[in-house]
Scaffold this motif. Structure first.
Motif, mmCIF file in Angstrom:
data_model
loop_
_atom_site.group_PDB
_atom_site.id
_atom_site.type_symbol
_atom_site.label_atom_id
_atom_site.label_comp_id
_atom_site.label_asym_id
_atom_site.label_seq_id
_atom_site.Cartn_x
_atom_site.Cartn_y
_atom_site.Cartn_z
ATOM 1 N N PRO A 53 0.300 -1.116 -0.063
ATOM 2 C CA PRO A 53 0.031 0.265 0.520
ATOM 3 C C PRO A 53 0.610 1.205 -0.112
ATOM 4 O O PRO A 53 2.347 1.761 0.702
ATOM 5 C CB PRO A 53 -0.898 0.506 1.093
ATOM 6 C CG PRO A 53 0.368 -1.327 2.165
ATOM 7 C CD PRO A 53 0.925 -1.771 1.692
ATOM 8 N N ILE A 74 0.459 0.862 -4.432
ATOM 9 C CA ILE A 74 -0.825 0.711 -4.784
ATOM 10 C C ILE A 74 -1.810 1.390 -4.060
ATOM 11 O O ILE A 74 -1.494 1.748 -3.104
ATOM 12 C CB ILE A 74 -1.044 -1.339 -5.287
ATOM 13 C CG1 ILE A 74 -1.755 -1.486 -4.093
ATOM 14 C CG2 ILE A 74 -0.408 -1.628 -5.922
ATOM 15 C CD1 ILE A 74 -2.446 -2.381 -4.170
ATOM 16 N N ASP A 75 -2.879 2.005 -4.670
ATOM 17 C CA ASP A 75 -3.418 2.936 -3.112
ATOM 18 C C ASP A 75 -3.798 2.222 -3.004
ATOM 19 O O ASP A 75 -4.144 1.052 -3.246
ATOM 20 C CB ASP A 75 -4.571 3.757 -5.092
ATOM 21 C CG ASP A 75 -5.137 5.443 -4.361
ATOM 22 O OD1 ASP A 75 -4.373 5.622 -2.896
ATOM 23 O OD2 ASP A 75 -5.513 5.894 -4.616
ATOM 24 N N ASP A 77 -7.692 1.992 -0.318
ATOM 25 C CA ASP A 77 -9.548 2.789 -0.351
ATOM 26 C C ASP A 77 -9.271 4.124 1.127
ATOM 27 O O ASP A 77 -8.841 3.829 1.773
ATOM 28 C CB ASP A 77 -10.240 1.567 0.521
ATOM 29 C CG ASP A 77 -11.931 2.299 -0.042
ATOM 30 O OD1 ASP A 77 -12.064 3.305 0.128
ATOM 31 O OD2 ASP A 77 -12.509 1.577 -0.010
ATOM 32 N N ILE A 83 -5.342 -1.572 1.480
ATOM 33 C CA ILE A 83 -4.905 -2.114 -0.123
ATOM 34 C C ILE A 83 -6.946 -2.775 -0.332
ATOM 35 O O ILE A 83 -6.673 -3.328 0.195
ATOM 36 C CB ILE A 83 -4.354 -2.261 -0.580
ATOM 37 C CG1 ILE A 83 -4.039 -3.800 0.518
ATOM 38 C CG2 ILE A 83 -3.043 -1.923 -1.196
ATOM 39 C CD1 ILE A 83 -3.524 -5.061 -0.105
ATOM 40 N N SER A 84 -7.867 -2.697 -1.641
ATOM 41 C CA SER A 84 -8.713 -3.290 -1.567
ATOM 42 C C SER A 84 -8.668 -3.986 -2.879
ATOM 43 O O SER A 84 -7.524 -4.500 -3.648
ATOM 44 C CB SER A 84 -9.633 -2.128 -1.954
ATOM 45 O OG SER A 84 -9.502 -1.693 -3.567
ATOM 46 N N ASP A 86 -10.174 -4.958 -5.839
ATOM 47 C CA ASP A 86 -10.055 -3.995 -7.314
ATOM 48 C C ASP A 86 -8.720 -3.113 -6.862
ATOM 49 O O ASP A 86 -8.231 -3.796 -8.895
ATOM 50 C CB ASP A 86 -11.247 -2.725 -7.271
ATOM 51 C CG ASP A 86 -12.168 -3.366 -7.285
ATOM 52 O OD1 ASP A 86 -12.548 -4.400 -7.317
ATOM 53 O OD2 ASP A 86 -13.296 -2.454 -6.805
ATOM 54 N N GLU A 87 -7.695 -3.054 -6.612
ATOM 55 C CA GLU A 87 -6.708 -1.715 -6.857
ATOM 56 C C GLU A 87 -5.179 -3.118 -7.306
ATOM 57 O O GLU A 87 -3.950 -2.711 -7.788
ATOM 58 C CB GLU A 87 -6.369 -1.217 -5.163
ATOM 59 C CG GLU A 87 -6.995 0.077 -5.533
ATOM 60 C CD GLU A 87 -6.411 1.067 -6.501
ATOM 61 O OE1 GLU A 87 -5.573 0.203 -7.182
ATOM 62 O OE2 GLU A 87 -7.692 1.210 -6.819
ATOM 63 N N LYS A 90 -6.024 -5.187 -10.398
ATOM 64 C CA LYS A 90 -5.862 -3.237 -11.058
ATOM 65 C C LYS A 90 -4.141 -3.877 -11.739
ATOM 66 O O LYS A 90 -2.977 -3.823 -12.279
ATOM 67 C CB LYS A 90 -5.961 -2.391 -11.034
ATOM 68 C CG LYS A 90 -7.069 -1.927 -11.210
ATOM 69 C CD LYS A 90 -7.084 -0.261 -11.332
ATOM 70 C CE LYS A 90 -8.583 0.066 -10.263
ATOM 71 N NZ LYS A 90 -8.121 1.402 -9.569
ATOM 72 N N ASN A 91 -3.333 -4.063 -10.323
ATOM 73 C CA ASN A 91 -2.039 -4.024 -10.276
ATOM 74 C C ASN A 91 -0.678 -5.418 -10.425
ATOM 75 O O ASN A 91 0.820 -5.252 -10.861
ATOM 76 C CB ASN A 91 -1.070 -2.675 -8.801
ATOM 77 C CG ASN A 91 -1.700 -1.498 -8.647
ATOM 78 O OD1 ASN A 91 -1.225 -0.960 -9.860
ATOM 79 N ND2 ASN A 91 -2.714 -1.545 -8.719
#
Length: 222
Positions: A53, A74-75, A77, A83-84, A86-87, A90-91
């Motif tokens: 994160p 990674i971003d 929430d 971290i979620s 979805d992220e 994505k990564n």
């Protein structure tokens, strides 16, 4: 009596096991090192990519860089500061070996169980940086740090309990536990012998610190 790692250290480890419900616990010299050897014991190697994160203390990525693994930020929430799934989706890449989940002061992603399932289905190692989450639980009653294959706590001055410096690794995985026990103690196959089965380090605790930890843990509710 003893001042280095001995009976009081073992007692402290047992108390943390009882407190968290974990099968194994190992205490080491600081929280950064607990992250490092937890990752190494789980099979992460130099060059492996680990999702981390972008909201965390610098020790999280530094612990991976110490042995050549590559943190990929990674971003998080904004609602949970974690971290979620979805992220992660994505990564993740073909180079991704693991996910470092950071429980921000006991917070957790709402989709934690989905993250666990996704990692299992995609052969990703899930590790928890629960540095400031001692005594925090998921909604199902599982102590934070136990959803992944292993979790780490810190005992530096600003943490829930403190031993000055120190860290702990908890896990229910026997193989990972054995690897941690060797990595923190010169690679020895067993305590006190000179049979070295692997490269190891001197990341042991002290009974002086353990006495502080034992008494602070007894007063946790206070």
């Amino acid at each position: 009596g003893w001042v280095t790692e001995f009976k009081k250290t073992f007692e402290f480890q047992d108390l943390i096991k009882d407190f968290t419900g974990a099968k194994h616990c190992f205490v080491v010299n600081n929280g950064t090192i607990s992250l490092t050897i937890m990752a190494m014991a789980a099979g992460i190697k130099s060059g492996d990519e680990v999702l981390v994160p972008n909201y965390t203390m610098v020790a999280t990525p530094n612990s991976l860089k110490m042995f050549g693994a590559e943190p990929k930020f990674i971003d998080v929430d904004p609602k949970t500061l974690c971290i979620s799934l979805d992220e992660i989706k994505k990564n993740v890449s073909s180079n991704t070996k693991a996910v470092f989940l950071m429980n921000a002061n006991g917070r957790y992603p709402a989709d934690i169980n989905a993250i666990v399932s996704y990692c299992e289905d995609n052969n990703l190692i899930l590790l928890e940086d629960s540095a400031q989450a001692l005594g925090s639980y998921y909604p199902d009653g599982i102590h934070q740090g136990r959803k992944g294959i292993a979790g780490s706590f810190s005992f530096s001055a600003p943490k829930i309990i403190s031993t000055g410096q120190g860290g702990a690794i908890i896990t229910d995985d026997d193989e990972l536990a054995y690897n941690v026990s060797r990595l923190k103690d010169f690679g020895r196959s067993g305590g006190g012998n000179d049979v070295h089965e692997m490269i190891g380090f001197n990341f042991k605790f002290t009974d002086i610190q353990a006495v502080l930890g034992i008494n602070q843990l007894k007063r946790y509710d206070e």
